[in-house]
Design an enzyme around this catalytic site. Structure first.
Site, PDB file in Angstrom:
ATOM      1  N   SER A 127       1.151  -1.680   0.116  1.00 45.74           N
ATOM      2  CA  SER A 127      -0.119   0.104  -0.192  1.00 45.74           C
ATOM      3  C   SER A 127       0.461   1.364   0.096  1.00 45.74           C
ATOM      4  CB  SER A 127      -0.454   0.027   1.340  1.00 45.74           C
ATOM      5  OG  SER A 127      -1.511   1.176   1.771  1.00 45.74           O
ATOM      6  N   GLY A 257     -14.489  -6.277   7.136  1.00 42.07           N
ATOM      7  CA  GLY A 257     -13.974  -7.434   6.855  1.00 42.07           C
ATOM      8  C   GLY A 257     -12.906  -7.854   6.547  1.00 42.07           C
ATOM      9  N   ILE A 258     -12.908  -9.504   6.228  1.00 41.17           N
ATOM     10  CA  ILE A 258     -11.161  -9.963   5.760  1.00 41.17           C
ATOM     11  C   ILE A 258     -12.838 -10.460   4.210  1.00 41.17           C
ATOM     12  CG2 ILE A 258      -9.711 -10.925   5.847  1.00 41.17           C
ATOM     13  CD1 ILE A 258      -9.467 -10.616   8.428  1.00 41.17           C
ATOM     14  N   TYR A 453      -1.289  10.085 -14.451  1.00 45.32           N
ATOM     15  CA  TYR A 453      -0.350   9.580 -13.639  1.00 45.32           C
ATOM     16  C   TYR A 453       1.053  10.349 -12.758  1.00 45.32           C
ATOM     17  CZ  TYR A 453       2.057   5.695 -10.129  1.00 45.32           C
ATOM     18  OH  TYR A 453       2.698   5.279  -9.718  1.00 45.32           O
TER      19      TYR A 453
END
Length: 535
Positions: A127, A257-258, A453
């Protein structure tokens, strides 16, 4: 072995030729190297865990080992790097869990609810917007490393669907599928390390998304384990039975959640895949060609246009300077000089489809004055396409920081948004009496618009706090420019912590209230990845 304080494998080093450093110094200034923490110094910062005697430790191969906790404290954002390299990490997880099944995750969630434990889902640790930052919590925090859940659960060539456990990485997915003659075709920059569950949770886009689709269209079903219970999404071709509940999982960033398994659409391996290159004399003609290619429905896999500053930077960083000097000379004879832009475009499929696609693309490119340079640039890009993040390691050690940001807008706003972002970064640096080198490409195009970008390089400051403040000033200025232009605050990296302040401008307060209500339903105690995506 993977680097603990940078990108990629320790054995891989991205060399930079002396000309490139001279180029960088001319644009940013002479930098000073700074002291980087050793791993032992980082370990010394890890406090005692609040879970050392807890019954939760019997679940999911959980450990309170300081090394594991240090390696799971942050991701790959620039603030994460500043923390790792300069000792600015304020908090570490109390433990790291390594589940091997959905049932173990169910047990972990039930125990976490019972004991009020906060959980952070962790995929490949890639991330770049703060998804993995440990919250300032009075309660213990456990990072849940999903990478042991990496199996293919079901594959059916009739349906062209594959179901995987969510912790599987990009290379593992392709190994499974290509052995059967298929591909997912999803290649984000972090492909080598990021996971399928992470791609779904952040609405990932890949380098070939033009041909194979973003994760939004590839994800057709799966399973989400929430504190309130299990949420199963059946892979149905189409439905008019209310809102599409896949959208609550896509982009959920661990707040609900996962994700334990994902069913995705797969494609047969193409018979042929080619990436060609062309140069344009300026951004005006190049962007026009890109828009026409995007709207022509040529079944291309990729269109990637480096604008003038990025083209110049790419050529400066290249190792074959003698060869490039001949290329530049040849281009100048065609009137393609200082403002030249490099286009890479790919086509995949049957031999006939590739030939036809390249022929049609060539016709459009030629109409805008594009100069074709064959496959060499495309081959070099494919060979090194997952290597460019290693440049962050090399430049940091020379005293420079690199960061990126991205957005998308409709075609009529592309040029003005690019200018606004780049001007905002340069003005913000100027206010700090610094310089910043800024360059942009468009790499995800649509019939209605394009991604933008932007990469920027600046000098590290003398201290961690000063370097972080320098980045915050630059990031804030660019983010403000994006929202003022009406762009999305994130085209492909997600929201995390870094983009959260700008989300309400894009989505509106009512949307945020709806999302909070969903989170309250499935996670009434607020255990899941607190603070990310929304307050």
């Amino acid at each position: 072995m993977r680097r603990w304080n940078g990108w990629g494998e320790e054995s891989v080093f991205q060399k930079v030729n002396p000309i490139a450093f001279e180029y960088l110094q001319a644009h940013v200034g002479l930098a000073k190297t700074s002291h980087s923490l050793t791993f032992d110094e980082l370990i010394a910062l890890v406090p005692s865990s609040r879970l050392t005697q807890h019954e939760l430790l019997a679940c999911c191969d959980m450990t309170c080992d300081a090394k594991d906790r240090a390696l799971h404290a942050v991701g790959q954002s620039l603030p994460d790097w500043i923390g790792l390299r300069m000792g600015l990490i304020e908090r570490f997880p109390d433990a790291v869990a390594y589940p091997k099944s959905a049932q173990e995750i169910r047990t972990l969630l039930d125990l976490a609810s019972e004991h009020d434990i906060r959980l952070i889902p962790y995929g490949g640790g890639t991330s770049v917007v703060g998804h993995l930052t440990v919250p300032d919590s009075l309660q213990p925090v456990v990072t849940v490393d999903m990478r042991r859940m990496n199996q293919l659960l079901h594959f059916d060539p009739m349906e062209q669907l594959a179901t995987f456990e969510a912790g599987i990485s990009g290379p593992e997915i392709e190994d499974c599928l290509q052995a059967r003659g298929y591909t997912l075709g999803h290649y984000p920059q972090s492909f080598e390390y990021s996971t399928l569950g992470g791609w779904v949770a952040t609405r990932s886009a890949g380098q070939y998304s033009l041909g194979y689709g973003r994760m939004d269209s590839l994800f057709v079903g799966g399973r989400l384990e929430t504190p309130a219970g299990s949420f199963v999404l059946k892979p149905i071709p189409a439905s008019a039975a209310g809102p599409d509940l896949r959208q609550t999982v896509l982009g959920s960033e661990g707040r609900l959640g996962i994700i334990t398994e994902c069913t995705v659409k797969v494609s047969r391996l193409p018979k042929q895949e080619r990436v060609h290159a062309a140069f344009f004399k300026d951004a005006e003609t190049a962007l026009t060609a890109v828009r026409e290619l995007a709207q022509a429905d040529l079944h291309m896999t990729m269109i990637r246009l480096s604008l003038a500053a990025e083209t110049e930077t790419t050529l400066a960083l290249a190792s074959h300077q003698k060869v490039l000097s001949f290329v530049k000379l040849g281009l100048s004879l065609w009137g393609v000089k200082d403002q030249k832009c490099l286009l890479l475009y790919g086509v995949a499929g049957s031999t006939d489809a590739v030939s036809q696609g390249l022929l049609s693309a060539r016709r459009i490119i030629k109409q805008q004055g594009g100069i074709f340079v064959g496959q060499k640039f495309g081959e070099e890009w494919k060979k090194a396409r997952f290597q460019s993040p290693y440049l962050r390691n090399t430049l940091w050690e020379a005293g420079y920081a690199i960061d990126t940001l991205e957005t998308s807008v409709i075609w009529s706003k592309v040029k003005t948004t690019i200018a606004a972002i780049e001007d905002a970064l340069k003005n913000a640096a100027r206010l700090q009496q610094e310089q910043v080198h800024v360059f942009t490409h468009v790499s995800h195009v649509y019939a209605v618009g394009s991604s933008i970008y932007t990469t920027y390089v600046f000098r590290l400051a003398d201290t961690a706090d000063a370097t972080l403040a320098r980045w915050q000033t630059l990031k804030s200025a660019a983010s403000q420019a994006i929202v003022e232009q009406g762009g999305t605050i994130s085209h492909q990296h997600g929201v995390g912590l870094d983009h959260r302040p700008y989300l309400e401008v894009e989505k509106g307060e009512l949307w945020l209230q709806m999302l909070r209500a969903v989170a309250k339903t499935v996670d009434p105690k607020g255990l899941m990845n607190p603070g990310k995506l929304m307050e």
